[in-house]
Design an enzyme around this catalytic site. Structure first.
Site, PDB file in Angstrom:
ATOM      1  N   THR A  34     -50.202  93.949  81.756  1.00 50.32           N
ATOM      2  CA  THR A  34     -51.547  94.243  82.357  1.00 50.32           C
ATOM      3  C   THR A  34     -51.179  94.491  83.887  1.00 50.32           C
ATOM      4  OG1 THR A  34     -51.437  91.734  82.903  1.00 50.32           O
ATOM      5  CG2 THR A  34     -53.067  92.678  81.323  1.00 50.32           C
ATOM      6  N   SER A  66     -19.558  90.214  92.095  1.00 45.45           N
ATOM      7  CA  SER A  66     -20.384  89.336  90.800  1.00 45.45           C
ATOM      8  C   SER A  66     -19.482  88.302  90.004  1.00 45.45           C
ATOM      9  CB  SER A  66     -20.954  90.232  89.734  1.00 45.45           C
ATOM     10  OG  SER A  66     -21.433  89.606  88.697  1.00 45.45           O
ATOM     11  N   GLY A 119     -31.638  89.194  79.876  1.00 48.59           N
ATOM     12  CA  GLY A 119     -32.257  89.607  78.516  1.00 48.59           C
ATOM     13  C   GLY A 119     -33.466  88.944  78.047  1.00 48.59           C
ATOM     14  N   GLY A 121     -35.995  87.992  78.951  1.00 47.85           N
ATOM     15  CA  GLY A 121     -37.501  88.071  79.415  1.00 47.85           C
ATOM     16  C   GLY A 121     -37.948  87.195  80.693  1.00 47.85           C
ATOM     17  N   SER A 123     -36.675  87.584  83.793  1.00 46.38           N
ATOM     18  CA  SER A 123     -36.622  88.476  84.883  1.00 46.38           C
ATOM     19  C   SER A 123     -35.391  88.029  85.776  1.00 46.38           C
ATOM     20  CB  SER A 123     -37.787  88.415  86.015  1.00 46.38           C
ATOM     21  OG  SER A 123     -38.707  88.679  85.407  1.00 46.38           O
ATOM     22  N   SER A 124     -34.428  88.211  85.213  1.00 45.02           N
ATOM     23  CA  SER A 124     -33.039  87.968  86.023  1.00 45.02           C
ATOM     24  C   SER A 124     -32.889  89.118  86.942  1.00 45.02           C
ATOM     25  CB  SER A 124     -31.915  88.156  85.031  1.00 45.02           C
ATOM     26  OG  SER A 124     -31.971  89.204  84.159  1.00 45.02           O
ATOM     27  N   SER A 125     -33.397  90.465  86.810  1.00 46.33           N
ATOM     28  CA  SER A 125     -33.389  91.414  87.567  1.00 46.33           C
ATOM     29  C   SER A 125     -34.104  91.266  88.872  1.00 46.33           C
ATOM     30  CB  SER A 125     -33.382  92.814  87.129  1.00 46.33           C
ATOM     31  OG  SER A 125     -34.716  92.950  86.360  1.00 46.33           O
ATOM     32  N   ASP A 169     -43.059  90.413  88.382  1.00 48.96           N
ATOM     33  CA  ASP A 169     -41.916  89.845  88.393  1.00 48.96           C
ATOM     34  C   ASP A 169     -41.476  89.622  89.921  1.00 48.96           C
ATOM     35  OD1 ASP A 169     -42.079  90.106  85.799  1.00 48.96           O
ATOM     36  OD2 ASP A 169     -40.611  91.497  85.521  1.00 48.96           O
TER      37      ASP A 169
HETATM   38  C1  GLA Z   1     -41.661  93.269  82.534  1.00 44.82           C
HETATM   39  C2  GLA Z   1     -42.020  94.023  83.684  1.00 44.82           C
HETATM   40  C3  GLA Z   1     -43.260  93.678  84.386  1.00 44.82           C
HETATM   41  C4  GLA Z   1     -44.419  93.236  83.520  1.00 44.82           C
HETATM   42  C5  GLA Z   1     -43.827  92.653  82.140  1.00 44.82           C
HETATM   43  C6  GLA Z   1     -44.985  92.664  81.069  1.00 44.82           C
HETATM   44  O1  GLA Z   1     -41.375  92.029  83.082  1.00 44.82           O
HETATM   45  O2  GLA Z   1     -41.088  93.901  84.806  1.00 44.82           O
HETATM   46  O3  GLA Z   1     -43.669  94.256  85.519  1.00 44.82           O
HETATM   47  O4  GLA Z   1     -45.123  94.566  83.007  1.00 44.82           O
HETATM   48  O5  GLA Z   1     -42.709  93.432  81.585  1.00 44.82           O
HETATM   49  O6  GLA Z   1     -46.170  91.873  81.054  1.00 44.82           O
END
Ligand code: GLA
Length: 378
Positions: A34, A66, A119, A121, A123-125, A169
């Site tokens: 969203t 790293s 990987g 989901g 948000s490590s990046s 994120d």
């Molecule tokens: C990734 C993206 C976010 C968001 C999600 C899905 O984490 O980095 O910006 O779009 O997917 O909600």
């Protein structure tokens, strides 16, 4: 997080000591895909993140190590100096995005390590980007506000890493607050902290990691975004946000079946975030859980960002009587986030592990969720 190891490696590589900065990964209770549609998200920062030791080195070069990958990179701060290694491009991108905004920075040494599973989901990046955006802002006294720090991370993804991500994120990683989720309106950038203490009400939140590799770079993620933008354009809107199902139906014959399904998911998800926030105010966790399942199956059937393993985990959760379960984050692998009654927790985890292992040959990983603070100096 092994800070001693970072200290040791920094000393070994650079013969001195720097300052420590950290930023977390995130969970998202609801509101997936969203953010780039101008809609609402509902994330919180977690107790897993990135830690970097940093020291200015008086040159115009960045020297980065790293610890986790045991890899070293050295690069200048001009556009043509972009490093090859993808991990180093995140740091380079943050430097470049700061410079594009007029920030004066110079060379530094850094060693860093993280404990956000890659990987998954979580948000490590974004944790990596936010760590460096926040640290460089402090170390060079740049005075960049926190929203802009989040945008610096997002632009890094867009311009140096190939993912046209939204702002969720990086926002969560910068603004996180212990014990609170944040409802962010990604159009106005207004946000509100919501106290989140499911344990007080007899629930636990747990992530089950399918360990299916999730890779957003050059992935269908950007295609999903393009679908949404096409439908918004046909509707004559900047974003899908605010569109209704009725409006969508009036343009049904002008868009592809696939784009129609994508937009249908996003419009539904908009309302689900608002419902969940309202439900939480009443401590109505049953409604929260229902919406989570709806999100899961919307992401799976309409948005098509799930996979067999994640559908399996959500199904097992439902069969075990778990209150809510859904794929979390961008999709294409990674975790489910589960809202489960405390008394069901042990049997659910045991059942999910054994049934998953029976089918896929390995157990899912289990992470307890602890909602924590955002980017900071250690
Ligand atoms: C990734 C993206 C976010 C968001 C999600 C899905 O984490 O980095 O910006 O779009 O997917 O909600």
């Amino acid at each position: 997080m092994n800070v001693n190891l970072i200290n040791e490696k920094f000393q070994e590589k650079f013969g001195s000591q720097g300052e420590l900065f950290t930023s977390p990964g995130r969970v998202n209770l609801i509101g997936e895909h969203t953010d780039y549609n101008g809609g609402f998200v509902f994330p919180g920062a977690i107790d897993k993140g990135m830690v970097a030791e940093i020291k200015l080195n008086g040159t115009d070069k960045v020297r980065a190590y790293s610890v986790d990958l045991e890899d070293y990179a050295e690069f200048g701060l001009n556009e043509e100096d972009a490093p090859e290694a993808s991990w180093a491009r995140y740091i380079f991108g943050v430097c470049r995005e700061i410079q594009k905004r007029g920030g004066k920075i110079a060379g530094f040494d850094t060693a860093f390590s993280g404990d956000v599973p890659l990987g998954a989901g979580m948000s490590s990046s974004a944790a990596l980007e936010s760590t460096f955006a926040n640290a460089l802002n402090e170390l060079f006294s740049l005075g960049i506000d926190r929203f802009e720090l989040a945008r610096i991370g997002q632009s890094t993804e867009h311009n140096y890493c190939g993912v046209k991500c939204g702002i969720m994120d990086q926002f969560a990683s910068i603004f996180g607050k212990a014990g609170h989720l944040m409802r962010l309106d990604c159009r106005s950038m207004e946000f509100e902290y919501f106290p989140f203490d499911p344990e007080k009400h007899g629930y636990k939140v747990v992530l089950l990691d399918s360990v299916v590799k999730h890779e957003l770079v050059g992935s269908p993620y950007n295609d999903r975004r393009a679908s949404c933008e096409r439908v918004a354009a046909v509707l004559g809107q900047e974003f899908l946000r605010g569109a209704t199902m009725e409006q969508l139906d009036t343009v049904k014959d002008k868009i592809s079946e696939e784009d129609y399904k994508r937009a249908r998911y996003v419009i539904g998800e908009e309302q689900r975030v608002l419902d969940v926030c309202e439900a939480l105010k009443r401590d109505d966790y049953e409604t929260v859980g229902k919406r989570m399942y709806e999100t899961h199956w919307g992401m799976s059937r309409d948005y098509e960002v799930s996979c067999e393993e994640l559908d399996f985990l959500a199904t097992v959760a439902q069969e075990c009587g778990v209150t809510g379960s859904r794929i979390m984050g961008g999709g294409f692998g990674g975790c489910t986030i589960n809202l489960v009654k405390a008394e069901l927790y042990d049997s659910f985890i045991a059942t999910a592990k054994s049934r998953f292992a029976e089918k896929y040959g390995h157990e899912p990983k289990v992470y307890a969720v602890v909602i924590s603070d955002g980017a900071r100096r250690l």
